[in-house]
Enzyme design. Sequence first.
Site, short mmCIF file in Angstrom:
data_model
loop_
_atom_site.label_atom_id
_atom_site.label_comp_id
_atom_site.label_asym_id
_atom_site.label_seq_id
_atom_site.Cartn_x
_atom_site.Cartn_y
_atom_site.Cartn_z
N ALA A 272 0.85 -1.03 -0.07
CA ALA A 272 -0.01 0.02 -0.02
C ALA A 272 0.96 1.26 -0.03
O ALA A 272 1.83 1.31 0.60
CB ALA A 272 -0.87 0.01 1.27
N SER A 305 2.43 -2.14 4.47
CA SER A 305 2.44 -0.67 4.17
C SER A 305 3.55 -0.22 3.50
O SER A 305 4.83 -1.14 3.73
CB SER A 305 2.18 0.16 5.62
OG SER A 305 3.37 -0.10 6.34
N ASP A 306 3.81 0.90 2.92
CA ASP A 306 5.07 1.32 2.51
C ASP A 306 5.83 1.88 3.83
O ASP A 306 5.10 1.83 4.73
CB ASP A 306 5.03 2.26 1.46
CG ASP A 306 6.32 2.62 0.68
OD1 ASP A 306 7.32 2.01 1.04
OD2 ASP A 306 6.14 2.97 -0.58
N TYR A 307 7.06 1.96 3.57
CA TYR A 307 7.93 2.29 4.77
C TYR A 307 7.47 3.43 5.63
O TYR A 307 7.44 4.32 5.16
CB TYR A 307 9.47 2.84 4.14
CG TYR A 307 10.41 2.33 5.01
CD1 TYR A 307 11.40 1.44 4.71
CD2 TYR A 307 10.74 3.42 6.14
CE1 TYR A 307 12.64 1.50 5.50
CE2 TYR A 307 11.89 3.23 6.80
CZ TYR A 307 12.85 2.19 6.60
OH TYR A 307 14.06 1.79 7.07
#
Length: 756
Positions: A272, A305-307
Amino acid sequence: MVTSLYLQAVLQMRQAKGQQRYSDAKFSGGVRQLSGKHWITPEIRNKAKALVAQMTLEEKVGQMSQFDWGFHAINPDAGGEINNLMRLLIDRGWVGSLFNLSGAEEANELQRKVIENSRLRIPMITGRDVIHGYRSVFPIPLAMSSSWNPGLIEQTAAAASREAASDGIHWVFAPMIDITRDPRWGRIAESMGEDPYLGGVMADAWVRGAQLDRWSDDRRSVAGCPKHYAGYGFAEAGRDYNTVDVSDRVLREVILPPFRRAVEAGALGIMASFNELNGIPACANKYLLTTILREEWGFEGIVVSDYNALAELLVHGIAKDPKEAAELAIKAGTDMDMHSGFYFRYLPELVAEGRVDERLVDQAVERILAVKFKLGLFDNPYVDLSLKSRVILSEEHVGLARQAARESIVLLKNENGILPLSKNIRKLALIGPMMKNRRDPLGCWAPDGKEDDVVSLYDGILAKLSADQVLYAEGCGILDRSREKFDEALEAVEQADAAVIAVGESIELSGEGNSRAELDLPGEQRALVEAAVRTGKPVIVVLMSGRPLAVGWLDEQAAAILHAWHLGIQSGRAIADVLFGDNGPSGRLTVTFPRSVGQIPIYYYRKNTGRPPGGNYTSRYVDMPTKPLYPFGYGLSYTTFAYRNLKLDRTGMRLSDALTATVEVTNTGSVAGEEVVQLYVRDVAASVTQPLKRLKGFAKIRLEPGETKAVSFRITADDLAIIGASGEWAAEPGAFRLMIGPNSEEGLEADFILEE
Ligand code: NOJ
């Protein structure tokens, strides 16, 4: 064709409420319906469920947590909350996933620790950004998509996963399938261009390759992670991470099709994105993560999730504190939290307070464990340390890197057939900052690439010519502001019969966080090329960049332009193969090249408007043509092709029928060559205005001189489907036009009618 009054009324009502939503219910993306295949079998699902039933809440939220181990390795003394948390989770055997490990040895060591510390002996899944190759670096994805060769994409993705797996990696954060129409955006380099259909074909190939569907020789398999879901490539003004505000129509028609195909291909993960989509950041966007991804498409894998994107929910201004961020993310459908630690810290409290139903936690953990079972990690958690020496940089992979680089090159201009060059040339001047450069051809996001593995263009050319045939001088650096080395380079050009000038962008000018507002050659490179042109010698420009450049001046001045992107470890060999005609150029652009930044966004999939470009008071610029510098689909060969005799097997087709369009393509030149035959369709009068053209098929063919091949495309109602006024994907009866040709602006046209 005419929408019923009832439907119009419904539509108006929906619009009035500002909640118009389209449905994918009837959509097969012009390809096929969801396969209905369960990638996660009931047996796997049951095993995962049974395990979850034995787990404590802390063990569960540990599984939902992923950490950047490499960050810790780079900052060993940083301590800090996140490092402490990561170590705690490793020590308890709770951690779900780590990424950025240093290799197979460390992966085994950490895995052993996690399993031995884990009460239920649950292995972790290790991840890494394996975007365009691992140690064998292939061309940047934007370049590889220019090959229009899905088979090649599948092979390179598989090779990358094989190398990564041999070094202890189970999960590659790829493919990057964001559609974008903005070359200012640095991550266009990682994308596969502007077209949803082509992007979908490439996404399918990439996922199959990356997950080693057909390539696994011993029980290794790898999970893919198509990203960034969704809309990340539509950042306003091409500025990375910027706001994304697109209609649901653009979302469904343009942005989502590659993701849908990736899901159909069996992707085991999805990332995401960082961006907000129409006011809701992706990690907190239930419409994206649950309604579309799970409910409409049936995605069974892990949403990560992205970072640190959960922490960014506070920065976006949508969560008042970290606890609320965790709540929003899990309720939207994010299963795994990359590196913020919020899930581990706050989910237990949220469950205890009744704000989050523990069943949501269980569901996420089931998905994570199911993927671990699917990959065989419970039975086979360690990697055989002897494997990597056989796999990494193998002859096969290096050969593939050369082929991929060759097929990615696009010939943009070739005045008077100056290319290919003769190997008997008396003297060739080799100049420019990319000529001996072995660093920048690696391209952005190639963390495992090594400069030493790269063949420079200079070395590639010297493998074809003898040393006394070339004269070298750099001329200037990529970003230099000084012209002091020009004279030496111009002297070389003067003494030669022709010059090859290699210019372009350094790695830092594209990729994540690296958007540009100007799209010309940086530094003094333009001045260098112009000075070389003024010598009167033929100038062949090799452009190496991570994006389309707006270089109309170059098109006017250079004798030939080869667009060679950032091509990876075999860059120099591949470019030399093409420069000297051992292989013809066969790449075609998958993104439109603007003349000027002011034309952006510019893309072929555009509508006619009520006043198409023409004279006064039409949709035009007074100071610039509306046409791009080079259109989508464009690219030259060393030969020429003629398109003739476009025939349809019928001019009327029913919804349940298929129509076949056939065109004859002849190689009218004197050397063999490859052509990408492209099919575009248009719904001429639909219930909702339509693009003038939508790509719906292509075929890459090779023709000997004088040879003719008939190329056929089968068109079904799926290919004609649009999101009409009803809000559903469906083909609307009425008049259609199709075009078959060498690019999005040229071709033969034919009309047909779709009957009820
Ligand atoms: C941020 C990037 O957006 C994403 O593509 C990448 O996979 C993660 N960082 C992990 O490195």
